[in-house]
Design a protein around this motif. Structure first.
Motif, PDB file in Angstrom:
ATOM      1  N   GLU A  60      38.536  73.708  54.237  1.00 37.51           N
ATOM      2  CA  GLU A  60      39.564  74.149  53.289  1.00 37.51           C
ATOM      3  C   GLU A  60      40.829  73.297  53.422  1.00 37.51           C
ATOM      4  OE1 GLU A  60      36.545  77.052  53.934  1.00 37.51           O
ATOM      5  OE2 GLU A  60      37.890  76.116  55.399  1.00 37.51           O
ATOM      6  N   GLY A  61      41.148  72.946  54.657  1.00 42.39           N
ATOM      7  CA  GLY A  61      42.305  72.085  54.884  1.00 42.39           C
ATOM      8  C   GLY A  61      42.124  70.719  54.274  1.00 42.39           C
ATOM      9  N   LEU A  62      40.900  70.170  54.364  1.00 41.40           N
ATOM     10  CA  LEU A  62      40.610  68.865  53.768  1.00 41.40           C
ATOM     11  C   LEU A  62      40.773  68.918  52.251  1.00 41.40           C
ATOM     12  CD1 LEU A  62      39.484  65.941  53.880  1.00 41.40           C
ATOM     13  CD2 LEU A  62      37.188  66.954  53.717  1.00 41.40           C
ATOM     14  N   VAL A  63      40.212  69.939  51.625  1.00 39.83           N
ATOM     15  CA  VAL A  63      40.297  70.049  50.164  1.00 39.83           C
ATOM     16  C   VAL A  63      41.751  70.175  49.722  1.00 39.83           C
ATOM     17  CG1 VAL A  63      39.703  71.478  48.177  1.00 39.83           C
ATOM     18  CG2 VAL A  63      37.974  70.995  49.924  1.00 39.83           C
ATOM     19  N   ALA A  64      42.520  70.990  50.422  1.00 40.89           N
ATOM     20  CA  ALA A  64      43.934  71.138  50.073  1.00 40.89           C
ATOM     21  C   ALA A  64      44.690  69.834  50.280  1.00 40.89           C
ATOM     22  CB  ALA A  64      44.560  72.251  50.911  1.00 40.89           C
ATOM     23  N   HIS A  65      44.318  69.101  51.332  1.00 38.80           N
ATOM     24  CA  HIS A  65      44.990  67.828  51.640  1.00 38.80           C
ATOM     25  C   HIS A  65      44.776  66.814  50.525  1.00 38.80           C
ATOM     26  CE1 HIS A  65      46.427  64.498  54.205  1.00 38.80           C
ATOM     27  NE2 HIS A  65      45.395  63.817  53.741  1.00 38.80           N
ATOM     28  N   VAL A  66      43.558  66.683  50.037  1.00 42.29           N
ATOM     29  CA  VAL A  66      43.298  65.660  49.017  1.00 42.29           C
ATOM     30  C   VAL A  66      43.872  66.055  47.663  1.00 42.29           C
ATOM     31  CG1 VAL A  66      41.222  64.877  50.228  1.00 42.29           C
ATOM     32  CG2 VAL A  66      40.999  66.515  48.340  1.00 42.29           C
ATOM     33  N   LEU A  67      44.051  67.371  47.438  1.00 43.65           N
ATOM     34  CA  LEU A  67      44.588  67.823  46.157  1.00 43.65           C
ATOM     35  C   LEU A  67      46.118  67.850  46.128  1.00 43.65           C
ATOM     36  CD1 LEU A  67      42.160  70.764  45.275  1.00 43.65           C
ATOM     37  CD2 LEU A  67      42.248  68.490  44.221  1.00 43.65           C
ATOM     38  N   ALA A  68      46.741  67.678  47.295  1.00 43.08           N
ATOM     39  CA  ALA A  68      48.207  67.687  47.331  1.00 43.08           C
ATOM     40  C   ALA A  68      48.759  66.570  46.460  1.00 43.08           C
ATOM     41  CB  ALA A  68      48.683  67.525  48.774  1.00 43.08           C
ATOM     42  N   GLU A  69      49.790  66.881  45.673  1.00 45.30           N
ATOM     43  CA  GLU A  69      50.373  65.862  44.794  1.00 45.30           C
ATOM     44  C   GLU A  69      51.276  64.938  45.603  1.00 45.30           C
ATOM     45  OE1 GLU A  69      53.177  65.705  40.851  1.00 45.30           O
ATOM     46  OE2 GLU A  69      51.355  66.930  40.820  1.00 45.30           O
ATOM     47  N   ARG A  70      51.058  63.663  45.448  1.00 45.96           N
ATOM     48  CA  ARG A  70      51.849  62.644  46.133  1.00 45.96           C
ATOM     49  C   ARG A  70      52.318  61.609  45.123  1.00 45.96           C
ATOM     50  NH1 ARG A  70      47.376  63.776  49.236  1.00 45.96           N
ATOM     51  NH2 ARG A  70      47.774  64.430  51.404  1.00 45.96           N
ATOM     52  N   ARG A  71      53.464  61.032  45.423  1.00 47.19           N
ATOM     53  CA  ARG A  71      53.908  59.877  44.642  1.00 47.19           C
ATOM     54  C   ARG A  71      53.358  58.647  45.341  1.00 47.19           C
ATOM     55  NH1 ARG A  71      57.969  60.760  40.890  1.00 47.19           N
ATOM     56  NH2 ARG A  71      58.768  58.654  41.054  1.00 47.19           N
ATOM     57  N   ILE A  72      52.420  58.008  44.676  1.00 52.03           N
ATOM     58  CA  ILE A  72      51.699  56.881  45.265  1.00 52.03           C
ATOM     59  C   ILE A  72      52.139  55.591  44.582  1.00 52.03           C
ATOM     60  CG2 ILE A  72      49.434  55.856  45.693  1.00 52.03           C
ATOM     61  CD1 ILE A  72      48.253  58.675  45.560  1.00 52.03           C
ATOM     62  N   GLY A  73      52.602  54.656  45.381  1.00 54.63           N
ATOM     63  CA  GLY A  73      52.901  53.332  44.859  1.00 54.63           C
ATOM     64  C   GLY A  73      51.695  52.427  45.026  1.00 54.63           C
ATOM     65  N   VAL A  74      51.462  51.567  44.054  1.00 58.64           N
ATOM     66  CA  VAL A  74      50.381  50.578  44.131  1.00 58.64           C
ATOM     67  C   VAL A  74      50.994  49.196  43.949  1.00 58.64           C
ATOM     68  CG1 VAL A  74      48.264  49.710  43.065  1.00 58.64           C
ATOM     69  CG2 VAL A  74      48.621  52.181  43.296  1.00 58.64           C
ATOM     70  N   LEU A  75      50.695  48.326  44.891  1.00 58.21           N
ATOM     71  CA  LEU A  75      51.194  46.948  44.861  1.00 58.21           C
ATOM     72  C   LEU A  75      50.007  46.003  44.946  1.00 58.21           C
ATOM     73  CD1 LEU A  75      53.459  44.790  45.032  1.00 58.21           C
ATOM     74  CD2 LEU A  75      53.435  45.139  47.516  1.00 58.21           C
ATOM     75  N   LEU A  76      49.738  45.300  43.859  1.00 58.72           N
ATOM     76  CA  LEU A  76      48.639  44.336  43.791  1.00 58.72           C
ATOM     77  C   LEU A  76      49.236  42.954  43.609  1.00 58.72           C
ATOM     78  CD1 LEU A  76      46.395  46.259  41.220  1.00 58.72           C
ATOM     79  CD2 LEU A  76      46.385  46.506  43.717  1.00 58.72           C
ATOM     80  N   VAL A  77      48.897  42.025  44.468  1.00 53.44           N
ATOM     81  CA  VAL A  77      49.442  40.677  44.363  1.00 53.44           C
ATOM     82  C   VAL A  77      48.339  39.659  44.623  1.00 53.44           C
ATOM     83  CG1 VAL A  77      51.284  39.102  45.043  1.00 53.44           C
ATOM     84  CG2 VAL A  77      51.601  41.555  45.361  1.00 53.44           C
ATOM     85  N   ARG A  78      48.226  38.715  43.727  1.00 56.41           N
ATOM     86  CA  ARG A  78      47.362  37.552  43.902  1.00 56.41           C
ATOM     87  C   ARG A  78      48.157  36.332  43.464  1.00 56.41           C
ATOM     88  NH1 ARG A  78      41.935  38.318  44.631  1.00 56.41           N
ATOM     89  NH2 ARG A  78      41.515  36.319  43.623  1.00 56.41           N
ATOM     90  N   ARG A  79      47.631  35.163  43.756  1.00 55.86           N
ATOM     91  CA  ARG A  79      48.353  33.944  43.379  1.00 55.86           C
ATOM     92  C   ARG A  79      48.586  33.873  41.875  1.00 55.86           C
ATOM     93  NH1 ARG A  79      48.158  29.644  47.315  1.00 55.86           N
ATOM     94  NH2 ARG A  79      48.228  28.104  45.638  1.00 55.86           N
ATOM     95  N   GLY A  80      47.653  34.439  41.108  1.00 52.95           N
ATOM     96  CA  GLY A  80      47.759  34.335  39.659  1.00 52.95           C
ATOM     97  C   GLY A  80      48.460  35.490  38.975  1.00 52.95           C
ATOM     98  N   GLY A  81      48.907  36.490  39.728  1.00 55.58           N
ATOM     99  CA  GLY A  81      49.566  37.599  39.048  1.00 55.58           C
ATOM    100  C   GLY A  81      49.828  38.768  39.964  1.00 55.58           C
ATOM    101  N   TYR A  82      50.417  39.812  39.393  1.00 56.29           N
ATOM    102  CA  TYR A  82      50.767  40.989  40.171  1.00 56.29           C
ATOM    103  C   TYR A  82      50.677  42.225  39.282  1.00 56.29           C
ATOM    104  CZ  TYR A  82      55.163  40.451  37.656  1.00 56.29           C
ATOM    105  OH  TYR A  82      56.091  40.307  36.659  1.00 56.29           O
ATOM    106  N   GLY A  83      50.533  43.360  39.937  1.00 55.09           N
ATOM    107  CA  GLY A  83      50.583  44.647  39.259  1.00 55.09           C
ATOM    108  C   GLY A  83      51.292  45.629  40.162  1.00 55.09           C
ATOM    109  N   VAL A  84      52.252  46.343  39.632  1.00 54.05           N
ATOM    110  CA  VAL A  84      53.040  47.295  40.404  1.00 54.05           C
ATOM    111  C   VAL A  84      53.077  48.601  39.625  1.00 54.05           C
ATOM    112  CG1 VAL A  84      55.306  47.814  41.379  1.00 54.05           C
ATOM    113  CG2 VAL A  84      54.464  45.451  41.387  1.00 54.05           C
ATOM    114  N   GLY A  85      52.782  49.713  40.314  1.00 56.43           N
ATOM    115  CA  GLY A  85      52.787  50.991  39.609  1.00 56.43           C
ATOM    116  C   GLY A  85      53.149  52.151  40.504  1.00 56.43           C
ATOM    117  N   VAL A  86      53.616  53.221  39.886  1.00 53.08           N
ATOM    118  CA  VAL A  86      53.901  54.477  40.584  1.00 53.08           C
ATOM    119  C   VAL A  86      53.081  55.567  39.905  1.00 53.08           C
ATOM    120  CG1 VAL A  86      55.646  56.200  41.174  1.00 53.08           C
ATOM    121  CG2 VAL A  86      56.234  53.759  41.197  1.00 53.08           C
ATOM    122  N   PHE A  87      52.292  56.275  40.717  1.00 52.78           N
ATOM    123  CA  PHE A  87      51.409  57.324  40.207  1.00 52.78           C
ATOM    124  C   PHE A  87      51.781  58.656  40.846  1.00 52.78           C
ATOM    125  CE2 PHE A  87      49.151  53.367  39.900  1.00 52.78           C
ATOM    126  CZ  PHE A  87      48.344  53.457  38.780  1.00 52.78           C
TER     127      PHE A  87
END
Length: 205
Positions: A60-87
């Motif tokens: 039950e703790g695991l299920v609650a943990h994965v369902l908790a709402e979080r502000r997740i940043g995503v940072l993708l970087v390669r030589r040819g480009g980048y992607g930045v997002g907040v979810f």
């Protein structure tokens, strides 16, 4: 046979129930980093706890943990480009993607090869600098709970080395995402992959 599956947070509870239905009575071994299911027929499944540690050591703790709402940043970087997002809750709140031309390799030798190498290095630095500025604008003020990165590790490290992003380094959590040159769809998929639960399933032949 061992295989790895990815499960969305809102499907995890049903997946755990289905594992028991398919393989018989299940026992749980729960730690802050992983949850191991061992079934009656000898099958097992190891759930890697996303954004560890897991505080409540139970299913039950695991299920609650994965369902908790979080502000997740995503940072993708390669030589040819980048992607930045907040979810948040799987929704993309803010984002920016960009691409930069980086000179390909050349078979020419000597001075010409060195000239092309310098040009590639300069172009890569410009690409990383552009990614850094976007990360500063979008990620730094976003009050993130977690940062998930992907692309090229050296490129990501270069961006996070900027003093303006020093606080983000402590928020980085696995997985490190392997992605092609980031486009908007790549970034959106990365947001889903960042939240996905990874499960290694071992079923006897």
């Amino acid at each position: 046979m061992i295989r790895t599956v990815q499960v969305a947070p809102d499907r995890l509870d049903r997946w755990l129930t289905g594992f028991g239905e398919r393989h018989g009575a299940v026992t749980y071994d729960v730690t802050p980093q992983s949850v191991t299911l061992t079934a009656e027929d000898g099958s097992s499944a190891v759930v890697t706890v996303p954004f560890e540690p897991l505080a409540a050591l139970s299913r039950e703790g695991l299920v609650a943990h994965v369902l908790a709402e979080r502000r997740i940043g995503v940072l993708l970087v390669r030589r040819g480009g980048y992607g930045v997002g907040v979810f948040a809750g799987g929704k993309l709140l803010d984002s920016k993607v960009g691409s930069r031309h980086v000179q390909g390799t050349t078979k020419a030798g000597g001075w010409s090869q060195q000239r092309y190498a310098r040009r590639r290095d300069n172009q890569a630095r410009e690409a990383f600098a552009a990614a850094t500025e976007v990360a500063v604008r979008i990620l730094a003020p976003a009050r993130l709970d977690v940062l998930v990165c992907g692309g090229d590790r050296r490129a990501v490290d270069t961006v996070l080395d900027d003093p303006r992003l020093k606080e983000l380094g402590a928020l980085v959590r696995p997985p490190f995402l392997g992605v092609p040159d980031p486009k908007q769809k790549v970034l959106e998929q990365a947001g889903a992959d960042a939240r996905a639960i990874r499960i290694e399933v071992d079923q006897p032949e």
